[in-house]
Write a protein that holds these residues in place. Structure first.
Motif, PDB file in Angstrom:
ATOM      1  N   THR A 167      -5.464  -1.081  -8.960  1.00  0.00           N
ATOM      2  CA  THR A 167      -4.679  -2.208  -9.480  1.00  0.00           C
ATOM      3  C   THR A 167      -4.009  -1.844 -10.796  1.00  0.00           C
ATOM      4  O   THR A 167      -2.835  -2.178 -11.027  1.00  0.00           O
ATOM      5  N   LEU A 168      -4.732  -1.166 -11.663  1.00  0.00           N
ATOM      6  CA  LEU A 168      -4.187  -0.807 -12.963  1.00  0.00           C
ATOM      7  C   LEU A 168      -3.039   0.196 -12.862  1.00  0.00           C
ATOM      8  O   LEU A 168      -2.278   0.369 -13.811  1.00  0.00           O
ATOM      9  N   THR A 169      -2.914   0.848 -11.726  1.00  0.00           N
ATOM     10  CA  THR A 169      -1.821   1.793 -11.529  1.00  0.00           C
ATOM     11  C   THR A 169      -0.702   1.224 -10.654  1.00  0.00           C
ATOM     12  O   THR A 169       0.364   1.829 -10.565  1.00  0.00           O
ATOM     13  N   ALA A 170      -0.945   0.083 -10.002  1.00  0.00           N
ATOM     14  CA  ALA A 170       0.003  -0.425  -8.999  1.00  0.00           C
ATOM     15  C   ALA A 170       0.945  -1.489  -9.529  1.00  0.00           C
ATOM     16  O   ALA A 170       1.952  -1.784  -8.873  1.00  0.00           O
ATOM     17  N   TRP A 171       0.660  -2.108 -10.682  1.00  0.00           N
ATOM     18  CA  TRP A 171       1.494  -3.226 -11.134  1.00  0.00           C
ATOM     19  C   TRP A 171       2.842  -2.816 -11.737  1.00  0.00           C
ATOM     20  O   TRP A 171       3.789  -3.618 -11.684  1.00  0.00           O
ATOM     21  N   ASP A 224       3.809  -0.700  -0.503  1.00  0.00           N
ATOM     22  CA  ASP A 224       2.711  -0.221  -1.343  1.00  0.00           C
ATOM     23  C   ASP A 224       1.387  -0.178  -0.606  1.00  0.00           C
ATOM     24  O   ASP A 224       0.469   0.533  -1.032  1.00  0.00           O
ATOM     25  N   MET A 225       1.251  -0.951   0.470  1.00  0.00           N
ATOM     26  CA  MET A 225      -0.020  -0.980   1.188  1.00  0.00           C
ATOM     27  C   MET A 225      -0.396   0.406   1.695  1.00  0.00           C
ATOM     28  O   MET A 225      -1.568   0.799   1.652  1.00  0.00           O
ATOM     29  N   ALA A 226       0.587   1.155   2.178  1.00  0.00           N
ATOM     30  CA  ALA A 226       0.307   2.515   2.655  1.00  0.00           C
ATOM     31  C   ALA A 226      -0.157   3.397   1.502  1.00  0.00           C
ATOM     32  O   ALA A 226      -1.114   4.172   1.645  1.00  0.00           O
ATOM     33  N   GLY A 227       0.508   3.291   0.349  1.00  0.00           N
ATOM     34  CA  GLY A 227       0.099   4.084  -0.806  1.00  0.00           C
ATOM     35  C   GLY A 227      -1.284   3.708  -1.295  1.00  0.00           C
ATOM     36  O   GLY A 227      -2.067   4.578  -1.711  1.00  0.00           O
ATOM     37  N   ILE A 228      -1.612   2.422  -1.251  1.00  0.00           N
ATOM     38  CA  ILE A 228      -2.949   1.982  -1.669  1.00  0.00           C
ATOM     39  C   ILE A 228      -4.023   2.588  -0.765  1.00  0.00           C
ATOM     40  O   ILE A 228      -5.073   3.041  -1.229  1.00  0.00           O
ATOM     41  N   ILE A 229      -3.748   2.594   0.538  1.00  0.00           N
ATOM     42  CA  ILE A 229      -4.713   3.169   1.481  1.00  0.00           C
ATOM     43  C   ILE A 229      -4.913   4.654   1.200  1.00  0.00           C
ATOM     44  O   ILE A 229      -6.046   5.161   1.212  1.00  0.00           O
ATOM     45  N   LEU A 230      -3.834   5.367   0.916  1.00  0.00           N
ATOM     46  CA  LEU A 230      -3.941   6.800   0.650  1.00  0.00           C
ATOM     47  C   LEU A 230      -4.703   7.072  -0.641  1.00  0.00           C
ATOM     48  O   LEU A 230      -5.531   7.993  -0.701  1.00  0.00           O
ATOM     49  N   VAL A 277      -2.200   3.619  10.445  1.00  0.00           N
ATOM     50  CA  VAL A 277      -2.099   2.404   9.636  1.00  0.00           C
ATOM     51  C   VAL A 277      -0.995   2.549   8.587  1.00  0.00           C
ATOM     52  O   VAL A 277      -0.202   1.612   8.374  1.00  0.00           O
ATOM     53  N   CYS A 278      -0.925   3.684   7.926  1.00  0.00           N
ATOM     54  CA  CYS A 278       0.130   3.898   6.930  1.00  0.00           C
ATOM     55  C   CYS A 278       1.512   3.870   7.584  1.00  0.00           C
ATOM     56  O   CYS A 278       2.467   3.315   7.015  1.00  0.00           O
ATOM     57  N   LEU A 279       1.623   4.462   8.771  1.00  0.00           N
ATOM     58  CA  LEU A 279       2.892   4.414   9.499  1.00  0.00           C
ATOM     59  C   LEU A 279       3.268   2.977   9.832  1.00  0.00           C
ATOM     60  O   LEU A 279       4.436   2.577   9.693  1.00  0.00           O
ATOM     61  N   GLY A 280       2.303   2.180  10.248  1.00  0.00           N
ATOM     62  CA  GLY A 280       2.580   0.790  10.575  1.00  0.00           C
ATOM     63  C   GLY A 280       3.081   0.000   9.382  1.00  0.00           C
ATOM     64  O   GLY A 280       4.064  -0.758   9.485  1.00  0.00           O
ATOM     65  N   PHE A 281       2.450   0.165   8.231  1.00  0.00           N
ATOM     66  CA  PHE A 281       2.888  -0.553   7.039  1.00  0.00           C
ATOM     67  C   PHE A 281       4.280  -0.102   6.600  1.00  0.00           C
ATOM     68  O   PHE A 281       5.093  -0.923   6.163  1.00  0.00           O
ATOM     69  N   ASN A 282       4.560   1.174   6.713  1.00  0.00           N
ATOM     70  CA  ASN A 282       5.886   1.671   6.327  1.00  0.00           C
ATOM     71  C   ASN A 282       6.973   1.138   7.253  1.00  0.00           C
ATOM     72  O   ASN A 282       8.063   0.753   6.798  1.00  0.00           O
TER      73      ASN A 282
END
Length: 300
Positions: A167-171, A224-230, A277-282
């Motif tokens: 969270t501290l890196t995503a805002w 961002d959901m894909a990046g969060i998962i990674l 999952v990352c492909l789906g979000f992208n």
């Protein structure tokens, strides 16, 4: 509450009809986007798998069976078993719950923070804008994974601490996006009329500026959901995310790397889950951008 007048009732009914027509138009245009529908289907499949994991799983994801350790994919273990004889398919299903928990926790915390910072900086300008944006630039200058590693090293390992560190890196991207939208909105005739009517800056930002930024923020959230998962998987891979025996996908890959050449399925199956999952979000984010961006919006 006083009864509504016929005029007010008719106005509300007309507004509801207009919103329903807009939703049907959006759904129709979204249905034409094949890649978007694939992304949406993957996302729905992830949610269903997470919600129904106890019923869809064929084995206990935590119960070891040393007699069945490193069993290849087959009728008994659909995706094989790991070094302790645990069913990888069942662990991936339960790991989907952890993945969704991390994603939702990061999104519901980072997006409002970034939206608040960006709208405040863009609306007031001047020194407020300079201070907030310089702080944002500092966070953007450091790679997300490196910054998350630093925070989680301070907070300690664990799934909640990993989510807070992400969270501290995503805002910051949300702050930059909301600021750009606010700069285009704050001097419009629409906002000027509201200001002349006596609305406070807080009311203008919350009731009139923030809703106009939501479409861009929603698209950014989906990407961002894909990046969060990674990032979460990366933290789990090095032991700073979810701790054993939790079936977190990154941690599963970390334990399976020792068997990558002979028992490839131990690491490959959770890795394939992350990829899908990352492909789906992208794909979903790409479709939403085409539909919600006014410059790219297609007509029905």
């Amino acid at each position: 509450m006083a009864d509504l007048t016929p005029e007010q009732t008719g106005a509300r009914a007309s507004l509801a009809e207009a919103r329903w027509a807009e939703f049907k138009s959006f759904a129709k245009r979204f249905g034409r986007n094949r890649l978007g529908m694939i992304g949406f289907s993957i996302t729905v499949l992830l949610v269903v798998a997470a919600a129904l994991a106890p019923w869809l799983a064929t084995h206990d994801p935590y119960l070891p069976s040393l007699t069945a350790r490193l069993t290849p994919p087959g009728a008994e273990y659909w995706l094989g078993s790991d070094e302790l004889g645990r069913d990888i398919y069942s662990r991936i299903l339960h790991g989907a719950r952890l993945t969704l928990f991390i994603v939702l926790l990061v999104i519901v915390t980072s997006a409002p923070i970034g939206l608040l910072v960006g709208i405040t900086a863009g609306y007031f300008g001047g020194w407020t804008d300079r201070i907030f944006m310089r702080i944002t630039d500092v966070f953007l200058a450091i790679p997300k994974l490196l910054l998350a590693l630093a925070f989680v090293a301070v907070l300690g390992p664990g799934i909640v601490n990993a989510a807070l560190a992400i969270t501290l890196t995503a805002w910051p991207p949300y702050a930059r996006l909301a600021r750009a939208e606010t700069l285009m909105i704050r001097n419009s005739d629409y906002v000027a009329a509201i200001r002349l009517a006596g609305a406070s800056p807080l009311r203008i930002m919350v009731r009139h500026v923030a809703p106009l930024c939501l479409s861009s923020v929603i698209v950014r959230m989906t990407f961002d959901m894909a990046g969060i998962i990674l990032i979460a998987a990366g933290l789990g891979f090095i032991g700073l995310g979810a701790q054993p025996p939790l079936p977190e996908w990154g941690a599963m890959i970390a334990t399976g790397r020792k068997f990558i050449f002979d028992q490839w399925w131990v690491a490959a199956m959770p890795g394939l889950a992350i990829f899908i999952v990352c492909l789906g979000f992208n794909l979903l984010g790409d479709a939403l951008r085409d539909l919600l961006d006014p410059h790219l919006r297609q007509r029905p």
